[in-house]
Design a protein around this motif. Structure first.
Motif, PDB file in Angstrom:
ATOM      1  N   ILE A 147      40.778  12.340  20.352  1.00  0.00           N
ATOM      2  CA  ILE A 147      41.735  13.016  21.225  1.00  0.00           C
ATOM      3  C   ILE A 147      41.133  14.259  21.885  1.00  0.00           C
ATOM      4  O   ILE A 147      41.545  14.646  22.970  1.00  0.00           O
ATOM      5  N   SER A 148      40.118  14.848  21.270  1.00  0.00           N
ATOM      6  CA  SER A 148      39.471  16.021  21.868  1.00  0.00           C
ATOM      7  C   SER A 148      38.674  15.658  23.111  1.00  0.00           C
ATOM      8  O   SER A 148      38.290  16.530  23.880  1.00  0.00           O
ATOM      9  N   ARG A 149      38.461  14.382  23.328  1.00  0.00           N
ATOM     10  CA  ARG A 149      37.691  13.921  24.490  1.00  0.00           C
ATOM     11  C   ARG A 149      38.559  13.640  25.718  1.00  0.00           C
ATOM     12  O   ARG A 149      38.058  13.235  26.753  1.00  0.00           O
ATOM     13  N   ILE A 150      39.856  13.844  25.591  1.00  0.00           N
ATOM     14  CA  ILE A 150      40.742  13.648  26.741  1.00  0.00           C
ATOM     15  C   ILE A 150      40.510  14.781  27.730  1.00  0.00           C
ATOM     16  O   ILE A 150      40.585  15.953  27.362  1.00  0.00           O
ATOM     17  N   PRO A 151      40.227  14.467  28.995  1.00  0.00           N
ATOM     18  CA  PRO A 151      40.029  15.528  29.984  1.00  0.00           C
ATOM     19  C   PRO A 151      41.269  16.412  30.117  1.00  0.00           C
ATOM     20  O   PRO A 151      42.406  15.915  30.088  1.00  0.00           O
ATOM     21  N   ALA A 152      41.056  17.706  30.241  1.00  0.00           N
ATOM     22  CA  ALA A 152      42.170  18.657  30.348  1.00  0.00           C
ATOM     23  C   ALA A 152      43.091  18.310  31.509  1.00  0.00           C
ATOM     24  O   ALA A 152      44.304  18.519  31.424  1.00  0.00           O
ATOM     25  N   ALA A 153      42.537  17.768  32.571  1.00  0.00           N
ATOM     26  CA  ALA A 153      43.357  17.401  33.730  1.00  0.00           C
ATOM     27  C   ALA A 153      44.354  16.290  33.406  1.00  0.00           C
ATOM     28  O   ALA A 153      45.343  16.116  34.124  1.00  0.00           O
ATOM     29  N   ASP A 154      44.130  15.556  32.319  1.00  0.00           N
ATOM     30  CA  ASP A 154      45.030  14.477  31.932  1.00  0.00           C
ATOM     31  C   ASP A 154      46.165  14.945  31.018  1.00  0.00           C
ATOM     32  O   ASP A 154      47.067  14.168  30.698  1.00  0.00           O
ATOM     33  N   ALA A 155      46.130  16.195  30.570  1.00  0.00           N
ATOM     34  CA  ALA A 155      47.149  16.707  29.648  1.00  0.00           C
ATOM     35  C   ALA A 155      48.574  16.549  30.186  1.00  0.00           C
ATOM     36  O   ALA A 155      49.450  16.103  29.444  1.00  0.00           O
ATOM     37  N   PRO A 156      48.848  16.885  31.450  1.00  0.00           N
ATOM     38  CA  PRO A 156      50.225  16.709  31.943  1.00  0.00           C
ATOM     39  C   PRO A 156      50.690  15.256  31.908  1.00  0.00           C
ATOM     40  O   PRO A 156      51.851  14.984  31.587  1.00  0.00           O
ATOM     41  N   SER A 157      49.809  14.325  32.185  1.00  0.00           N
ATOM     42  CA  SER A 157      50.167  12.908  32.152  1.00  0.00           C
ATOM     43  C   SER A 157      50.485  12.464  30.728  1.00  0.00           C
ATOM     44  O   SER A 157      51.471  11.758  30.491  1.00  0.00           O
ATOM     45  N   LEU A 158      49.667  12.884  29.769  1.00  0.00           N
ATOM     46  CA  LEU A 158      49.932  12.543  28.369  1.00  0.00           C
ATOM     47  C   LEU A 158      51.223  13.195  27.905  1.00  0.00           C
ATOM     48  O   LEU A 158      52.042  12.555  27.240  1.00  0.00           O
ATOM     49  N   GLN A 159      51.436  14.440  28.271  1.00  0.00           N
ATOM     50  CA  GLN A 159      52.658  15.149  27.899  1.00  0.00           C
ATOM     51  C   GLN A 159      53.883  14.409  28.417  1.00  0.00           C
ATOM     52  O   GLN A 159      54.858  14.206  27.694  1.00  0.00           O
ATOM     53  N   ALA A 160      53.831  13.994  29.656  1.00  0.00           N
ATOM     54  CA  ALA A 160      54.961  13.278  30.248  1.00  0.00           C
ATOM     55  C   ALA A 160      55.202  11.945  29.542  1.00  0.00           C
ATOM     56  O   ALA A 160      56.346  11.567  29.279  1.00  0.00           O
ATOM     57  N   THR A 161      54.138  11.247  29.205  1.00  0.00           N
ATOM     58  CA  THR A 161      54.270   9.960  28.536  1.00  0.00           C
ATOM     59  C   THR A 161      54.879  10.122  27.145  1.00  0.00           C
ATOM     60  O   THR A 161      55.773   9.357  26.756  1.00  0.00           O
ATOM     61  N   VAL A 162      54.421  11.123  26.390  1.00  0.00           N
ATOM     62  CA  VAL A 162      54.991  11.363  25.064  1.00  0.00           C
ATOM     63  C   VAL A 162      56.476  11.702  25.186  1.00  0.00           C
ATOM     64  O   VAL A 162      57.302  11.221  24.412  1.00  0.00           O
ATOM     65  N   GLY A 163      56.834  12.489  26.206  1.00  0.00           N
ATOM     66  CA  GLY A 163      58.244  12.815  26.429  1.00  0.00           C
ATOM     67  C   GLY A 163      59.084  11.586  26.700  1.00  0.00           C
ATOM     68  O   GLY A 163      60.185  11.429  26.157  1.00  0.00           O
ATOM     69  N   VAL A 164      58.582  10.686  27.531  1.00  0.00           N
ATOM     70  CA  VAL A 164      59.299   9.442  27.835  1.00  0.00           C
ATOM     71  C   VAL A 164      59.458   8.601  26.572  1.00  0.00           C
ATOM     72  O   VAL A 164      60.534   8.064  26.299  1.00  0.00           O
ATOM     73  N   VAL A 165      58.397   8.512  25.785  1.00  0.00           N
ATOM     74  CA  VAL A 165      58.458   7.718  24.558  1.00  0.00           C
ATOM     75  C   VAL A 165      59.514   8.285  23.609  1.00  0.00           C
ATOM     76  O   VAL A 165      60.348   7.549  23.086  1.00  0.00           O
ATOM     77  N   LEU A 166      59.481   9.593  23.391  1.00  0.00           N
ATOM     78  CA  LEU A 166      60.434  10.203  22.463  1.00  0.00           C
ATOM     79  C   LEU A 166      61.871  10.140  22.981  1.00  0.00           C
ATOM     80  O   LEU A 166      62.804   9.947  22.210  1.00  0.00           O
ATOM     81  N   ASN A 167      62.059  10.286  24.273  1.00  0.00           N
ATOM     82  CA  ASN A 167      63.404  10.309  24.847  1.00  0.00           C
ATOM     83  C   ASN A 167      63.996   8.931  25.123  1.00  0.00           C
ATOM     84  O   ASN A 167      65.203   8.742  24.985  1.00  0.00           O
ATOM     85  N   ASP A 168      63.154   7.979  25.521  1.00  0.00           N
ATOM     86  CA  ASP A 168      63.690   6.746  26.103  1.00  0.00           C
ATOM     87  C   ASP A 168      63.330   5.437  25.405  1.00  0.00           C
ATOM     88  O   ASP A 168      63.997   4.429  25.652  1.00  0.00           O
ATOM     89  N   MET A 169      62.298   5.408  24.598  1.00  0.00           N
ATOM     90  CA  MET A 169      61.839   4.142  24.041  1.00  0.00           C
ATOM     91  C   MET A 169      62.527   3.841  22.707  1.00  0.00           C
ATOM     92  O   MET A 169      62.752   4.724  21.895  1.00  0.00           O
ATOM     93  N   ALA A 170      62.831   2.579  22.517  1.00  0.00           N
ATOM     94  CA  ALA A 170      63.443   2.118  21.264  1.00  0.00           C
ATOM     95  C   ALA A 170      62.390   2.092  20.160  1.00  0.00           C
ATOM     96  O   ALA A 170      61.191   1.958  20.435  1.00  0.00           O
ATOM     97  N   ASP A 171      62.839   2.227  18.926  1.00  0.00           N
ATOM     98  CA  ASP A 171      61.922   2.099  17.795  1.00  0.00           C
ATOM     99  C   ASP A 171      61.181   0.776  17.905  1.00  0.00           C
ATOM    100  O   ASP A 171      61.773  -0.265  18.195  1.00  0.00           O
ATOM    101  N   GLY A 172      59.882   0.832  17.701  1.00  0.00           N
ATOM    102  CA  GLY A 172      59.060  -0.372  17.764  1.00  0.00           C
ATOM    103  C   GLY A 172      58.524  -0.707  19.140  1.00  0.00           C
ATOM    104  O   GLY A 172      57.652  -1.558  19.269  1.00  0.00           O
ATOM    105  N   GLN A 173      59.012  -0.041  20.179  1.00  0.00           N
ATOM    106  CA  GLN A 173      58.563  -0.338  21.546  1.00  0.00           C
ATOM    107  C   GLN A 173      57.288   0.440  21.843  1.00  0.00           C
ATOM    108  O   GLN A 173      57.261   1.662  21.779  1.00  0.00           O
ATOM    109  N   GLN A 174      56.225  -0.262  22.196  1.00  0.00           N
ATOM    110  CA  GLN A 174      54.933   0.354  22.464  1.00  0.00           C
ATOM    111  C   GLN A 174      54.806   0.787  23.910  1.00  0.00           C
ATOM    112  O   GLN A 174      55.287   0.113  24.819  1.00  0.00           O
ATOM    113  N   THR A 175      54.135   1.913  24.097  1.00  0.00           N
ATOM    114  CA  THR A 175      53.805   2.414  25.429  1.00  0.00           C
ATOM    115  C   THR A 175      52.323   2.758  25.435  1.00  0.00           C
ATOM    116  O   THR A 175      51.843   3.441  24.535  1.00  0.00           O
TER     117      THR A 175
END
Length: 127
Positions: free
Chosen positions: A33-61
């Motif tokens: 995870i330390s190898r993720i480019p800093a410029a990608d942090a907002p995209s990862l942050q947004a994806t984690v937010g969508v997963v926590l807010n909108d995805m059902a248990d067991g649903q992969q993103t």
């Protein structure tokens, strides 16, 4: 399995504010995870937010980093899966998030509980 996904790693990529008084993150120097480019942090942050807010248990993103500033760098791939959602009297809605992180032939599996705050944000659980 590494149980620090929420409090330390995702704090470093901006999913949540860094915890005051948190230990130095030097132990992450050799993690994928330390190898993720800093410029990608907002995209990862947004994806984690969508997963926590909108995805059902067991649903992969799936999320994939950019190549970064080195053209030959292999992207980091993360499969995020909420595994369990619970309601508690003290913490409200909490979700166990599984992250399978890979780059080339290396893999890491991280899990951590996140609890939803009154303002709608998610915070890594201390328990």
């Amino acid at each position: 399995m590494k149980k620090i996904l929420g409090c330390c790693v995702l704090a470093t990529v901006g999913v949540m504010p860094a915890l005051s008084g948190a230990a130095p993150l030097s132990f992450l120097n050799n993690s994928i995870i330390s190898r993720i480019p800093a410029a990608d942090a907002p995209s990862l942050q947004a994806t984690v937010g969508v997963v926590l807010n909108d995805m059902a248990d067991g649903q992969q993103t799936e999320w994939t980093s950019s190549h970064g500033n080195r053209a030959r760098r292999t992207p980091v791939q993360i499969v995020l899966t909420p595994e369990q959602t619970v309601q508690t009297d003290s913490a409200g809605t909490c979700r166990l998030l599984d992250a399978r992180i890979s780059q080339a032939n290396a893999d890491e599996n991280w899990k951590y509980w996140f609890c939803k705050q009154a303002n709608g944000s998610w915070k890594a659980s201390h328990n």
